[in-house]
Design a protein around this motif. Structure first.
Motif, PDB file in Angstrom:
ATOM      1  N   ASP A   2      16.341  -7.347   2.540  1.00 24.26           N
ATOM      2  CA  ASP A   2      15.692  -6.779   1.365  1.00 24.26           C
ATOM      3  C   ASP A   2      16.496  -7.170   0.127  1.00 24.26           C
ATOM      4  O   ASP A   2      17.521  -6.562  -0.181  1.00 24.26           O
ATOM      5  N   LEU A   3      16.033  -8.178  -0.588  1.00 23.98           N
ATOM      6  CA  LEU A   3      16.780  -8.664  -1.747  1.00 23.98           C
ATOM      7  C   LEU A   3      16.872  -7.613  -2.841  1.00 23.98           C
ATOM      8  O   LEU A   3      17.876  -7.540  -3.563  1.00 23.98           O
ATOM      9  N   ASP A   4      15.834  -6.796  -2.976  1.00 22.21           N
ATOM     10  CA  ASP A   4      15.832  -5.785  -4.031  1.00 22.21           C
ATOM     11  C   ASP A   4      16.892  -4.715  -3.802  1.00 22.21           C
ATOM     12  O   ASP A   4      17.314  -4.041  -4.741  1.00 22.21           O
ATOM     13  N   ALA A   5      17.300  -4.550  -2.548  1.00 25.26           N
ATOM     14  CA  ALA A   5      18.305  -3.529  -2.231  1.00 25.26           C
ATOM     15  C   ALA A   5      19.732  -4.032  -2.414  1.00 25.26           C
ATOM     16  O   ALA A   5      20.682  -3.247  -2.325  1.00 25.26           O
ATOM     17  N   THR A   7      23.070  -4.858  -4.035  1.00 27.09           N
ATOM     18  CA  THR A   7      23.807  -4.448  -5.227  1.00 27.09           C
ATOM     19  C   THR A   7      24.432  -5.675  -5.886  1.00 27.09           C
ATOM     20  O   THR A   7      24.463  -6.767  -5.310  1.00 27.09           O
ATOM     21  N   ARG A  11      25.729  -9.257  -4.109  1.00 25.79           N
ATOM     22  CA  ARG A  11      25.353 -10.590  -4.570  1.00 25.79           C
ATOM     23  C   ARG A  11      26.584 -11.449  -4.856  1.00 25.79           C
ATOM     24  O   ARG A  11      26.585 -12.651  -4.574  1.00 25.79           O
ATOM     25  N   ASP A 123      21.915  -6.363 -17.953  1.00 28.98           N
ATOM     26  CA  ASP A 123      20.826  -6.877 -17.125  1.00 28.98           C
ATOM     27  C   ASP A 123      20.729  -8.390 -17.192  1.00 28.98           C
ATOM     28  O   ASP A 123      20.306  -9.039 -16.258  1.00 28.98           O
ATOM     29  N   ARG A 136      18.357 -13.025 -15.391  1.00 34.27           N
ATOM     30  CA  ARG A 136      19.021 -11.774 -15.065  1.00 34.27           C
ATOM     31  C   ARG A 136      20.268 -12.091 -14.253  1.00 34.27           C
ATOM     32  O   ARG A 136      20.268 -12.986 -13.409  1.00 34.27           O
ATOM     33  N   ASP A 139      19.888 -12.140 -10.492  1.00 32.92           N
ATOM     34  CA  ASP A 139      19.092 -13.284 -10.050  1.00 32.92           C
ATOM     35  C   ASP A 139      19.922 -14.559 -10.075  1.00 32.92           C
ATOM     36  O   ASP A 139      19.828 -15.403  -9.177  1.00 32.92           O
ATOM     37  N   ARG A 176      14.446 -15.544   0.030  1.00 28.12           N
ATOM     38  CA  ARG A 176      14.190 -15.845  -1.382  1.00 28.12           C
ATOM     39  C   ARG A 176      13.225 -17.013  -1.568  1.00 28.12           C
ATOM     40  O   ARG A 176      12.295 -16.936  -2.374  1.00 28.12           O
ATOM     41  N   ARG A 180       9.399 -15.186   0.376  1.00 30.24           N
ATOM     42  CA  ARG A 180       8.882 -14.457  -0.786  1.00 30.24           C
ATOM     43  C   ARG A 180       7.997 -15.298  -1.696  1.00 30.24           C
ATOM     44  O   ARG A 180       7.127 -14.758  -2.384  1.00 30.24           O
TER      45      ARG A 180
END
Length: 277
Positions: A2-5, A7, A11, A123, A136, A139, A176, A180
């Protein structure tokens, strides 16, 4: 994964793992390996490492290659983005592989130190992009890890040193770029008809998945039992396809890509499969 999870710390750790794996690979490269051609047109094993170190050096604020360094003789350079990359590689072509490794091993510890010290509360951190685009911060970290992974694999295939196709970095890259982005490829790039479902049977460490087009939008779905077309590939072959390293014909000829069902639908999608040139 889960890339959104992930931190910010997660990363950064992925990028450090990518750094470490390339460093480890360099220990296994002999003098004859540096000039071996890779799947990238015109680039040798050494050129791939030169490309990687150039970005990290620039992120430390070090001078980039002169803008007037002529790379027009290379037919595969067709944009200013590519020219900027090529100038960095060209600058280092007069060096030995050992010299580029020495630069890499001098730059990377400093880069790790700078990453640890950065205030990551913002951000967006456009100044962290060596080529000047705004992303970002989180990202951008994944972009750098993905770039390292792909060029490391280019170097490994060319030198006969397979490895690092398992683990967190490989899974992140698959999620990624290998999963996705497939809804966009199916619905927008390939413009598959509404109601079309394509199944992707990608070997471990990936998991099979599917994409359905509905009202002009691509939607990720769990492995579908019914699909207009089914595309099967091993993990490495799939990443080589979406990364623009291998053609569909090559993967098929080597027996590493199989298409079942509606050939026209599958071909339409595969014609647009490159998402990370």
């Amino acid at each position: 994964m889960d890339l959104d999870a992930l931190t910010e710390h997660d990363r950064v750790m992925l990028l450090e793992q990518a750094f470490s794996s390339v460093d480890e690979l360099c220990d296994h490269l002999g003098e004859d390996d540096w000039d071996r051609p890779t799947d990238l047109p015109g680039w040798t094993v050494q050129d791939n490492l030169s490309h990687l170190v150039s970005y990290e050096a620039a992120a430390l604020g070090r001078p980039r290659a002169p803008a007037d360094l002529d790379v027009s003789k290379y037919p595969y350079v067709t944009s200013e983005f590519q020219a900027a990359n090529e100038r960095e590689v060209e600058l280092r072509r007069a060096r030995t592989g050992a010299e580029v490794v020495a630069e890499f091993r001098e730059v990377i510890p400093l880069r790790i130190k700078s990453l640890a010290e950065l205030d990551q509360s913002r951000d967006s951190r456009p100044d962290e992009s060596p080529i000047g685009f705004s992303r970002r911060w989180g990202d951008f970290l994944l972009i750098r890890s993905s770039d390292f992974f792909y060029h490391e694999q280019d170097m490994r295939r060319a030198s006969g040193n397979p490895g690092h196709l398992r683990g967190a970095v490989a899974l992140m890259v698959f999620e990624r770029v290998g999963r996705r982005l497939m809804p966009r490829v199916a619905a927008k790039d390939a413009a598959l008809p509404d109601g079309t479902t394509v199944a992707f049977d990608i070997d471990a460490p990936a998991e099979p998945f599917g994409v359905t087009v509905d009202a002009g939008r691509g939607i990720l779905v769990e492995q579908p039992h019914k699909a207009a077309a089914r595309i099967a590939a091993d993990f490495e072959a799939w990443l080589c396809l979406v990364g623009g390293r291998w053609s569909v014909a090559r993967a098929g000829d080597e027996g590493r890509l199989r298409i079942d069902g509606d050939q026209a639908i599958a071909t339409r999608l595969l014609d647009k499969i490159v998402v990370m040139p």
